[in-house]
Design a protein around this motif. Structure first.
Motif, PDB file in Angstrom:
ATOM      1  N   SER A  39       7.436 -24.960 -29.465  1.00  0.00           N
ATOM      2  CA  SER A  39       6.302 -24.958 -30.107  1.00  0.00           C
ATOM      3  C   SER A  39       5.505 -26.378 -29.474  1.00  0.00           C
ATOM      4  CB  SER A  39       6.003 -24.880 -31.537  1.00  0.00           C
ATOM      5  OG  SER A  39       6.921 -25.980 -32.073  1.00  0.00           O
ATOM      6  N   SER A  40       6.265 -27.440 -29.115  1.00  0.00           N
ATOM      7  CA  SER A  40       5.656 -28.462 -28.568  1.00  0.00           C
ATOM      8  C   SER A  40       5.572 -28.538 -27.227  1.00  0.00           C
ATOM      9  CB  SER A  40       6.845 -29.864 -28.876  1.00  0.00           C
ATOM     10  OG  SER A  40       8.113 -29.604 -28.106  1.00  0.00           O
ATOM     11  N   ASN A  41       5.880 -27.309 -26.455  1.00  0.00           N
ATOM     12  CA  ASN A  41       5.724 -27.305 -25.090  1.00  0.00           C
ATOM     13  C   ASN A  41       4.253 -26.856 -24.869  1.00  0.00           C
ATOM     14  OD1 ASN A  41       5.657 -25.757 -22.351  1.00  0.00           O
ATOM     15  ND2 ASN A  41       7.463 -26.631 -22.594  1.00  0.00           N
TER      16      ASN A  41
ATOM     17  N   VAL B 156      20.435 -23.173 -20.453  1.00  0.00           N
ATOM     18  CA  VAL B 156      19.540 -22.491 -21.063  1.00  0.00           C
ATOM     19  C   VAL B 156      18.407 -23.340 -21.991  1.00  0.00           C
ATOM     20  CG1 VAL B 156      19.381 -20.928 -23.057  1.00  0.00           C
ATOM     21  CG2 VAL B 156      21.079 -20.476 -21.341  1.00  0.00           C
ATOM     22  N   SER B 157      19.307 -24.352 -22.535  1.00  0.00           N
ATOM     23  CA  SER B 157      18.651 -25.350 -23.216  1.00  0.00           C
ATOM     24  C   SER B 157      17.358 -25.857 -22.494  1.00  0.00           C
ATOM     25  CB  SER B 157      19.328 -26.351 -23.741  1.00  0.00           C
ATOM     26  OG  SER B 157      20.550 -25.887 -24.759  1.00  0.00           O
ATOM     27  N   SER B 158      17.602 -26.292 -21.415  1.00  0.00           N
ATOM     28  CA  SER B 158      16.633 -27.044 -20.381  1.00  0.00           C
ATOM     29  C   SER B 158      15.417 -26.141 -20.303  1.00  0.00           C
ATOM     30  CB  SER B 158      17.376 -27.346 -19.055  1.00  0.00           C
ATOM     31  OG  SER B 158      16.401 -27.938 -18.423  1.00  0.00           O
ATOM     32  N   TRP B 159      15.906 -24.922 -19.729  1.00  0.00           N
ATOM     33  CA  TRP B 159      14.999 -23.820 -19.460  1.00  0.00           C
ATOM     34  C   TRP B 159      13.989 -23.396 -20.683  1.00  0.00           C
ATOM     35  CZ3 TRP B 159      12.561 -19.048 -20.219  1.00  0.00           C
ATOM     36  CH2 TRP B 159      12.219 -18.243 -19.100  1.00  0.00           C
ATOM     37  N   TYR B 160      14.478 -23.413 -21.927  1.00  0.00           N
ATOM     38  CA  TYR B 160      13.529 -23.224 -22.999  1.00  0.00           C
ATOM     39  C   TYR B 160      12.970 -24.361 -23.435  1.00  0.00           C
ATOM     40  CZ  TYR B 160      14.951 -18.111 -23.783  1.00  0.00           C
ATOM     41  OH  TYR B 160      14.971 -17.079 -23.710  1.00  0.00           O
ATOM     42  N   THR B 161      13.249 -25.547 -23.239  1.00  0.00           N
ATOM     43  CA  THR B 161      12.499 -26.864 -23.686  1.00  0.00           C
ATOM     44  C   THR B 161      11.812 -27.316 -22.601  1.00  0.00           C
ATOM     45  OG1 THR B 161      14.967 -27.600 -24.859  1.00  0.00           O
ATOM     46  CG2 THR B 161      13.144 -29.352 -24.525  1.00  0.00           C
ATOM     47  N   ILE B 162      11.905 -27.336 -21.185  1.00  0.00           N
ATOM     48  CA  ILE B 162      10.876 -27.924 -20.569  1.00  0.00           C
ATOM     49  C   ILE B 162      10.194 -26.737 -19.716  1.00  0.00           C
ATOM     50  CG2 ILE B 162      12.218 -29.893 -19.797  1.00  0.00           C
ATOM     51  CD1 ILE B 162      12.985 -28.781 -17.115  1.00  0.00           C
TER      52      ILE B 162
ATOM     53  N   PRO C 149       9.905 -22.743 -17.421  1.00  0.00           N
ATOM     54  CA  PRO C 149      10.727 -22.565 -16.354  1.00  0.00           C
ATOM     55  C   PRO C 149       9.691 -23.138 -14.928  1.00  0.00           C
ATOM     56  CG  PRO C 149       9.392 -20.686 -17.127  1.00  0.00           C
ATOM     57  CD  PRO C 149       9.355 -21.736 -18.286  1.00  0.00           C
ATOM     58  N   GLU C 150       8.526 -22.812 -14.756  1.00  0.00           N
ATOM     59  CA  GLU C 150       7.668 -23.499 -13.581  1.00  0.00           C
ATOM     60  C   GLU C 150       8.440 -23.011 -12.433  1.00  0.00           C
ATOM     61  OE1 GLU C 150       6.302 -27.225 -13.596  1.00  0.00           O
ATOM     62  OE2 GLU C 150       5.455 -26.972 -15.511  1.00  0.00           O
ATOM     63  N   GLY C 151       8.543 -21.966 -12.195  1.00  0.00           N
ATOM     64  CA  GLY C 151       9.154 -21.193 -10.815  1.00  0.00           C
ATOM     65  C   GLY C 151      10.526 -21.347 -10.792  1.00  0.00           C
ATOM     66  N   LYS C 152      11.414 -22.445  -9.963  1.00  0.00           N
ATOM     67  CA  LYS C 152      12.606 -22.491  -9.890  1.00  0.00           C
ATOM     68  C   LYS C 152      13.192 -23.728 -10.146  1.00  0.00           C
ATOM     69  CE  LYS C 152      14.953 -20.059  -6.850  1.00  0.00           C
ATOM     70  NZ  LYS C 152      15.490 -19.281  -5.902  1.00  0.00           N
ATOM     71  N   ARG C 153      12.361 -24.799 -10.832  1.00  0.00           N
ATOM     72  CA  ARG C 153      12.725 -25.946 -11.091  1.00  0.00           C
ATOM     73  C   ARG C 153      13.893 -26.223 -11.699  1.00  0.00           C
ATOM     74  NH1 ARG C 153       8.577 -28.797 -15.372  1.00  0.00           N
ATOM     75  NH2 ARG C 153       8.977 -27.276 -16.995  1.00  0.00           N
ATOM     76  N   ASN C 154      14.274 -25.348 -12.627  1.00  0.00           N
ATOM     77  CA  ASN C 154      15.598 -25.541 -13.297  1.00  0.00           C
ATOM     78  C   ASN C 154      16.767 -25.612 -11.991  1.00  0.00           C
ATOM     79  OD1 ASN C 154      14.916 -25.908 -16.265  1.00  0.00           O
ATOM     80  ND2 ASN C 154      13.766 -24.195 -15.756  1.00  0.00           N
ATOM     81  N   ILE C 155      16.698 -24.581 -11.276  1.00  0.00           N
ATOM     82  CA  ILE C 155      18.013 -24.319 -10.560  1.00  0.00           C
ATOM     83  C   ILE C 155      18.022 -25.676  -9.475  1.00  0.00           C
ATOM     84  CG2 ILE C 155      17.024 -22.758  -9.065  1.00  0.00           C
ATOM     85  CD1 ILE C 155      19.831 -21.641  -8.738  1.00  0.00           C
TER      86      ILE C 155
END
Length: 343
Positions: free
Chosen positions: A126-128, A323-329, A331-337
């Motif tokens: 919700s803070s995102n 998973v935690s990073s994906w849901y917290t920050i 997705p924005e394209g492929k920035r997580n990988i």
């Protein structure tokens, strides 16, 4: 994840007669779609390949090209009955269109837990401050069997739970078969990628995209690559899925008898970047509600994923941290990988 307080569903906005998209759903100019869905691919563009799984003579060659160039492709003659695909679409649509809102809300996701099972609209914390998607969804936890609890699934229809369970089993078998073929296409043992992934954690998400009064301002689902291993998707004849390739968004024409395969981030890591996870999104339209069913196959959150090849270009990652990073920050394209790249 849901916004705290009274849950807001996109479908209820449409039913209330909104003619202007609320500001929290308006995409910034740089991420808005630049082509109306009604026009589809109105230029000379490639489309994702269609691979016949019954054609064993050159299946590895076709998969190698599709996985290197697209990270996504249709499969036909896949062994899953067309009747089951139709039934899954039918029961999914019936939940959104035949149940009263009060009944649907009784199945709401846990507002304090990302990716919780049930009926929702917002998947991020919700803070995102990410712009909201023009989409409602129902997420089912289907595998391992220890997670599968059909009593949590809608029971308004006599066969809803039976169809979802059968569909889960069929998608599981197909995903394992595809990962075997994909491993072999790289010259690896057929079980290689599946061994890296381990036991599948499978979720089936039925997404419902109501008609949007201003589709040029919104996205049904923001640009992202899936975080797990492999996703199997079916959609109705409305269409709205797009895949990003060579700097362009390519519309994925619906094929009712086909299943659309999307490689996800952990497969890109395991193949050391030789095969790419597909960046994709969903666009909206002003005329028709759209439905899609995505079946995600992920590792356990305790699984460490690393490349299967020497000279790795990605660092190992605990899947739960990913998973935690994906849901917290977000997705924005492929920035997580991309954050895992060593080069």
């Amino acid at each position: 994840m849901e916004v705290e307080g009274t849950p807001i569903r996109v479908q209820s906005l449409v039913q209330d007669g909104k003619t202007v998209v609320p500001p929290q759903y308006v995409q910034p100019p740089e991420t808005r779609p630049h082509r109306h869905i009604e026009k589809r691919n109105d230029y000379d563009a490639e489309t994702p390949p269609v691979i016949d799984l019954s054609n064993v003579n050159n299946i590895h060659e076709q998969l190698e090209r599709a996985c290197r160039e697209w990270g996504a492709f249709h499969v036909i003659n896949h062994g899953v009955g067309v009747e089951l695909l139709d039934e899954m679409r039918k029961v999914g649509r019936s939940f959104f269109e035949e149940c009263a809102m009060d009944e649907k809300l009784s199945y709401s996701c846990d507002p304090n837990s990302p990716a919780s099972e049930g009926y929702g609209s917002r998947m991020l914390v919700s803070s995102n401050d990410t712009v909201l998607d023009w989409r409602d969804y129902y997420d089912h936890h289907t595998l391992p069997l220890s997670r599968r609890n059909p009593s949590k699934w809608p029971d308004f229809s006599s066969n809803y739970r039976k169809v979802v369970a059968e569909y889960s089993d069929q998608m599981n078998a197909l995903a394992q078969r595809l990962l075997c073929f994909i491993s072999e296409s790289l010259g690896l043992p057929s079980s290689c990628i599946k061994d890296f992934v381990g036991e599948f954690y499978q979720n089936i998400t039925v997404s419902y995209y109501p008609p949007c009064p201003q589709p040029e301002l919104t996205l049904g689902l923001q640009s992202h690559s899936d975080m797990g291993a492999i996703t199997l998707l079916i959609q109705d004849d409305v269409g709205g899925l797009e895949v990003f390739k060579d700097g362009e968004w390519i519309f994925v024409d619906p094929l009712s008898d086909a299943i659309f395969v999307i490689l996800a981030d952990q497969t890109e890591i395991i193949t050391n970047g030789q095969y790419k996870s597909a960046q994709h999104r969903a666009v909206t339209n002003s005329k028709s509600a759209r439905l899609s069913v995505a079946t995600f196959h992920d590792p356990s959150k305790m699984k460490i994923i690393s490349p299967a090849f020497e000279l790795p270009i990605y660092r190992p990652v605990l899947y739960g941290d990913y998973v935690s990073s994906w849901y917290t920050i977000g997705p924005e394209g492929k920035r997580n990988i991309d954050a895992l790249l060593l080069l």
